[in-house]
Write a protein that holds these residues in place. Structure first.
Motif, PDB file in Angstrom:
ATOM      1  N   LYS A 534       0.851  -1.186   0.000  1.00  0.00           N
ATOM      2  CA  LYS A 534       0.000   0.000   0.000  1.00  0.00           C
ATOM      3  C   LYS A 534       0.889   1.239   0.000  1.00  0.00           C
ATOM      4  O   LYS A 534       1.741   1.405   0.873  1.00  0.00           O
ATOM      5  CB  LYS A 534      -0.929  -0.004   1.207  1.00  0.00           C
ATOM      6  N   ALA A 535       0.700   2.077  -0.981  1.00  0.00           N
ATOM      7  CA  ALA A 535       1.527   3.276  -1.080  1.00  0.00           C
ATOM      8  C   ALA A 535       0.802   4.504  -0.558  1.00  0.00           C
ATOM      9  O   ALA A 535       1.433   5.480  -0.171  1.00  0.00           O
ATOM     10  CB  ALA A 535       1.941   3.490  -2.535  1.00  0.00           C
TER      11      ALA A 535
ATOM     12  N   GLY B   4      -1.620   1.408  -4.433  1.00  0.00           N
ATOM     13  CA  GLY B   4      -0.342   0.729  -4.238  1.00  0.00           C
ATOM     14  C   GLY B   4      -0.107  -0.281  -5.337  1.00  0.00           C
ATOM     15  O   GLY B   4      -0.643  -0.153  -6.453  1.00  0.00           O
TER      16      GLY B   4
END
Lengths: 609, 189
Positions: A534-535, B4
């Motif tokens: 997850k960014a 993401g």
């Protein structure tokens, strides 16, 4: 340029300017009246601003129409099957009078079109003389020749071919054919002390049996090999009447003598002479299944992988290219795919391919139209090995009329380039164009080179592809390289057209890492065991009362009504049960549950993000 | 918004860059979950506001007819949505966490872009994007009016996708991560 003596003890200064008029552009210059005004200024000195103005002179003159006609353009794709490729090296000082190395090369083979029964086979000899550039001063005549005689035929006369090119003027290239025993050697009695066009005239073959030149100027034009050396090529071809079958007497082993001379000019009778070389050539029947020539057919399927490495698709408005288009299809697509053909067996050569695709409204597909796909690549430094262009031309509806062109160096391929505007598709960008491209097309693959119906569900679209590939020499490119790419498609109504339509021209990057075959490439992709990273996670809150006020009221009313209905149903059921069995505790419990739901609703706050 | 990468081990298995957009709302207020449809629009610098709620390409149009000339067909783009059978982006994007608000539910739509390992251009990454996000709620497919969720704005740094960590690499990575965390604690004290 020096002062020349003139009459009355005067001197005169001359200055000559000239421009090359290619024959195909003659119409634009010839058969016209011209008014020419000549003027001049004589300056006191090189850096002086003081000058004497000469009186201008205006003359009119007429340039007559060109006295030649063009042979039809040969746009049938042929396959060149080289049978012999030999090179011989010399000291240029000894034989050509200039320090350095020299090399004469001979390529021999057949040209064939096995997929067209009406196409005749041809035999071709290609000569190349590489030497220091100083050897090739303008006006010199390079005469390359060979004599061939069947090794087991002692009755027939040998045949000889002379291939003549003049430095600076590819338009006067000439091919001579001789049948006879008089030698082509520089010491031969019918060669020595003669100009190049007088030698061996006694054995000159009739025109119908003669080798001919090609239409491609590249084969007769000097080109630079590197900073200090240049190459003069020359090509001689003879067409046969139909296809060569296995019984044709041309097939067999030949004894060949190769030589070359460089004349100072057309009147020179004492040329510089290259040493003669002897070799043997075996002419065998051309391969009729081109997949045997171009594909690695001996590699087992599990050791071959085709890998798409780059896939870019550009959409453009159909009306921007075809303003008269009236169909419902608004768009068209230009797609460029590049990839590897990798092999895991020794001896098999890896390939790189470029697949160009045009998806456009079916109503715009015109049989006979020439589609010219081009691609330019360049690294930041415009280095010689990594800068160039390749083009794949195909005639819509005839995959046998596919042509591949390739350029080295920084070539302007854009539609507005001066070397493109007003020129036929095969005449554009002469500078840097390779006479024999390293790329080739597997034009016999009809699933690629013929128009296909698009699977697109909207509108009526067709897809025309053109594909070129190149064998990859090991270690030819660095491990990683980033290139700037440009791509476009031009549409020519015919081979004679000098105007065209063009798609928008696109620029993009190509990042390349050299790949080799590995068994990993043969795996089937399985999308299990993903690793998520997850960014970012962000929430944006907003006040719902202003946005959903009415919806909330409706929602609450519905919730309350539902709760009340449920409670009523429960109460009714309970009442029925009470009638059967008197129990006051149960009624209290039901009342708490309803109250609890109401309480929750009354206390509800609405938040959203 | 969550975003993401989802990475996979095989060379021939593409990685995915995903986004999950959720509307965290009172459960029941918007009805039940339905099918998800992904539309891709390409905009040049003059068209950045084409999908804003007050855009002429949006107002008065049903949701499926917004900015039609900017919309690409699914087969022309590397982005995928989530199909009715659950395949597509939802396979690659991790499930979003449940709403932290009692009585609320996250209405989620995921999309993902295929990132082939072969031919991946490093220059396509390490870029910062300005992101505008909004939502519209239509009563049904034929509605041309809508309820607008206010637009939000943020920036997004698209990093290089991480390499897939094999089992052995994962243990090592965890060890290194613990050390790093400890180092930060030490520095803090």
């Amino acid at each position: 340029m020096a002062l020349l003596p003139a009459t009355n003890s005067k001197s005169k200064q001359t200055c000559v300017a000239q421009v090359e008029v290619p024959p195909e552009e003659a119409e634009a210059f010839f058969d016209k009246d011209y008014a020419l005004t000549v003027g001049g200024r004589v300056y006191e000195a090189k850096d002086s601003t003081d000058f004497t103005e000469l009186a201008p002179l205006t003359v009119t003159y007429h340039i007559p129409a060109a006295d030649f006609t063009f042979a039809p353009f040969e746009d049938q794709t042929t396959d060149t099957q080289i049978l012999v490729e030999e090179s011989f090296y010399y000291g240029a000082e000894e034989y050509l009078g200039v320090a350095g190395e020299a090399k004469q090369s001979l390529f021999a083979g057949f040209e064939t079109q096995p997929y067209d029964d009406t196409a005749s086979d041809a035999l071709g000899f290609a000569f190349e003389l590489l030497a220091p550039t100083e050897v090739f001063t303008p006006g010199k005549v390079v005469y390359q020749w060979l004599t061939y005689a069947k090794a087991d035929d002692f009755k027939s006369n040998p045949a000889s071919v002379g291939c003549v090119t003049k430095v600076g003027n590819p338009f006067v290239a000439e091919v001579q054919t001789f049948n006879g025993t008089r030698p082509m050697s520089s010491e031969g009695s019918t060669v020595v002390n003669r100009t190049w066009d007088q030698q061996n005239v006694e054995d000159k073959a009739p025109k119908k049996d003669s080798f001919e030149i090609l239409q491609d100027l590249e084969w007769y034009e000097l080109y630079k090999e590197n900073d200090s050396e240049s190459v003069m090529p020359c090509f001689a071809k003879v067409m046969y009447d139909g296809k060569l079958d296995a019984t044709n007497p041309i097939f067999g082993v030949y004894n060949v003598t190769l030589g070359g001379r460089v004349y100072a000019n057309d009147s020179d009778t004492s040329p510089m002479t290259l040493p003669e070389q002897s070799l043997q050539i075996e002419f065998t029947q051309p391969e009729s299944d081109l997949s045997n020539v171009y594909e690695e057919k001996d590699v087992p399927e599990e050791k071959a992988a085709e890998v798409i490495y780059l896939d870019d698709k550009f959409r453009f408005k159909a009306l921007d290219v075809w303003p008269a288009h009236t169909g419902d299809e608004k768009f068209a697509w230009l797609r460029v795919r590049g990839g590897y053909k990798l092999y895991g067996t020794s001896g098999a050569e890896d390939r790189w391919f470029w697949n160009f695709g045009l998806e456009y409204p079916t109503a715009l597909v015109q049989q006979g139209e020439q589609l010219f796909f081009w691609l330019k690549y360049a690294d930041d430094a415009l280095s010689e090995d990594l800068t160039g262009a390749v083009a794949c031309k195909i005639e819509t509806g005839d995959n046998l009329k596919t042509a591949v062109s390739q350029w080295t160096g920084d070539v302007n391929m854009h539609a507005d380039s001066a070397d493109v505007v007003g020129k036929k598709w095969y005449k554009q960008n002469k500078l840097g164009k390779m006479s024999v491209p390293d790329y080739y097309a597997l034009f016999y693959k009809e699933d690629i080179f013929t128009v296909q119906e698009s699977p697109r569900t909207t509108g009526g679209y067709s897809v025309q592809q053109c594909e070129v590939e190149i064998k990859l020499p090991e270690g030819a490119t660095p491990d990683t390289v980033t290139l700037t790419m440009e791509t476009g498609v031009r549409f020519y109504a015919s081979n004679d057209a000098t105007t065209f339509l063009t798609t928008p021209e696109k620029e993009y990057d190509w990042y390349n890492e050299v790949m080799e075959f590995s068994n990993e490439l043969k795996e089937v992709a399985v999308y299990e065991d993903k690793q998520p990273t997850k960014a970012v996670e962000e929430a944006f809150e907003f006040d719902v009362t202003n946005i959903f006020g009415a919806a909330i009221a409706e929602f609450e009313a519905a919730q309350q009504a539902a709760a009340e209905a449920a409670a009523q149903a429960e109460a009714d059921a309970q009442a029925a049960a009470d009638a059967a069995a008197d129990s006051s505790d149960t009624a209290d419990a039901n009342g708490n549950m309803v109250a609890g739901m109401r309480s929750r609703q009354e206390a509800a706050t609405y938040s959203a993000s | 918004m969550e975003g993401g990468f989802a990475t996979y081990e095989q060379l021939v298995a593409s990685d995915y860059w995903y986004f999950s957009m959720s509307l965290d709302m009172t459960e029941g207020l918007l009805g039940d979950d339905g099918t998800a449809v992904m539309d891709f629009f390409a905009q040049d610098s003059t068209e950045l506001e084409a999908l804003y709620p007050d855009s002429a390409l949006v107002t008065g149009a049903v949701w499926s007819a917004q900015a039609p000339d900017l919309r690409y067909e699914d087969s022309d783009v590397a982005w995928v949505g989530t199909a009715a059978d659950g395949t597509g982006a939802a396979e690659h994007a991790p499930a979003v966490s449940a709403s932290a608000t009692e009585g609320n539910k996250k209405y989620t739509c995921s999309l993902a872009k295929e990132l082939s390992k072969i031919g991946r251009n490093p220059a396509d990454f390490e870029k910062t994007f300005a992101v505008k996000m909004g939502a519209r709620i239509y009563d049904d497919d034929s509605a041309t009016t809508f309820t607008t969720i206010p637009m939000s704005e943020t920036s997004y740094f698209l990093d290089q996708p991480p390499s897939y960590a094999t089992a052995a690499e994962g243990a090592y990575a965890l060890f290194v991560s613990s050390l790093a965390a400890l180092a930060i604690l030490l520095m803090a004290f």
